[in-house]
Scaffold this motif. Structure first.
Motif, PDB file in Angstrom:
ATOM      1  N   ILE A 194       0.827  -1.209   0.000  1.00 33.74           N
ATOM      2  CA  ILE A 194       0.000   0.000   0.000  1.00 33.74           C
ATOM      3  C   ILE A 194       0.861   1.259   0.000  1.00 33.74           C
ATOM      4  N   GLN A 197       1.749   2.952  -3.189  1.00 32.22           N
ATOM      5  CA  GLN A 197       0.664   3.569  -3.978  1.00 32.22           C
ATOM      6  C   GLN A 197       0.508   5.054  -3.684  1.00 32.22           C
ATOM      7  N   THR A 289      -4.497  -3.329   0.632  1.00 29.18           N
ATOM      8  CA  THR A 289      -3.958  -3.378  -0.735  1.00 29.18           C
ATOM      9  C   THR A 289      -4.389  -2.189  -1.593  1.00 29.18           C
ATOM     10  N   LYS A 290      -5.375  -1.416  -1.129  1.00 26.93           N
ATOM     11  CA  LYS A 290      -5.892  -0.338  -1.994  1.00 26.93           C
ATOM     12  C   LYS A 290      -6.183   0.919  -1.195  1.00 26.93           C
ATOM     13  N   ASP A 292      -7.125   5.421  -2.142  1.00 24.43           N
ATOM     14  CA  ASP A 292      -7.237   6.479  -3.139  1.00 24.43           C
ATOM     15  C   ASP A 292      -6.155   7.495  -2.735  1.00 24.43           C
TER      16      ASP A 292
END
Ligand code: BDR
Ligand code: CA
Length: 307
Positions: A194, A197, A289-290, A292
């Motif tokens: 993460i 990202q 894992t995700k 914004d």
């Protein structure tokens, strides 16, 4: 959801500094019970000093700061990293601590706090090597079912680390990571999956520079050198999650760490597929894992603007 009553275990560290300042800026979401320090990015005396300097910078000298373990479980010394500068906080000008280090050891503070407070009301957030929490579990296993939640930055479930097979916090003390991961605490993992990202970009600097207080200025100064070597504010996702969990998504997995092989020291192993779970592995971790990235940086900057 009731606010987290938090013990923040850290090794500041520039990204730890952002994570801590974010947590301290959100009292309606996070009640700070204490900060515990460990050797990691820098030796223990420096990380404990840095934590107290950050409390002063935040105007929160009442937050108790405890020093914990000065080395990993199995090695006489840690392996500090240079990306955080000589002093661990980018060698920028910071206020001197306004409060002394508390008496007593961080491991004992974790045990006493979790055993004293009502069951399932204390959250642990570990953003350094997990030596302090591991030793607390070994000394007093009854803390395990009493902890509300563990949120940690460490490991790399679905991707490799760039210059080692493992992530720094797991690499630094894989035995501690093993003790914690396998203890049975409800846990949420923020690994390199993460943190890669959400990379700092010039727009983030512009927005940070637009904040006028001394704290955002010091943070921006710290970040400039650090981000030229590592543009990820790894630890910040963990405290952002405590404030706004809806920003993140993940998968349930069985996560373990390699702690015997010198070749793959600290390697994360995640098992999550139906055949793997059918083979008898129980899920023990929510792996994030995700996110914004834009919303994450908005949150960080909104709270830092409070200083
Ligand atoms: C982790 O390593 C440390 O350098 C950072 O503070 C973070 O906790 C990232 O791998
Ligand atoms: Ca850290």
């Amino acid at each position: 959801m009731p606010p987290h009553r938090l013990i923040l275990d850290c090794d500041p560290g520039v990204d730890d500094a952002f994570a801590m300042m974010l947590a301290f800026a959100a009292p309606e979401k996070i009640e700070m019970l204490g900060v515990t320090c460990v050797a990691g990015n820098r030796p223990l005396d420096q990380t404990a000093y840095n934590a107290r300097r950050l409390c002063a910078l935040a105007g929160r000298p009442e937050i108790p700061v405890y020093a914990g373990c000065a080395r990993p479980i199995m090695w006489a010394e840690g392996e500090p990293v240079d990306v955080h500068g000589k002093d661990g906080l980018g060698d920028v000008s910071l206020p001197e601590p306004k409060a002394p280090l508390r008496d007593g050891h961080a491991v004992q503070f974790i045990i006493d706090t979790v055993m004293r407070e009502p069951e399932k009301t204390v959250t642990l957030c570990c953003i350094g090597p997990m030596t302090n929490l591991a030793l607390a579990i070994v000394m007093e296993p009854r803390i395990v079912p009493r902890i509300r939640e563990l949120v940690f930055m460490g490991g790399a479930a679905f991707r490799m680390a760039m210059y080692r097979v493992s992530e720094f916090n797991f690499y630094s003390d894989p035995h501690a990571a093993h003790i914690v991961l396998s203890a049975g605490i409800p846990q949420t993992m923020f690994g390199l999956d993460i943190t890669y990202q959400a990379e700092v970009n010039p727009g983030i600097f512009q927005r940070l520079d637009a904040l006028t207080g001394p704290a955002p200025k010091a943070l921006a100064d710290m970040l400039r050198t650090y981000a030229s070597m590592d543009p990820r504010l790894h630890d910040v996702v963990a405290t952002a999650y405590l404030i706004e969990p809806g920003l993140f998504d993940g998968v349930e997995a069985h996560v373990s760490v390699e702690y015997t092989s010198p070749t793959t020291r600290g390697l994360t192993v995640a098992r999550w597929t139906p055949p793997q779970l059918a083979a008898g592995y129980q899920t023990n971790t929510r792996v994030i894992t995700k996110t914004d990235p834009a919303a994450f940086f908005d949150l960080m900057l909104t709270y830092l603007a409070r200083y």
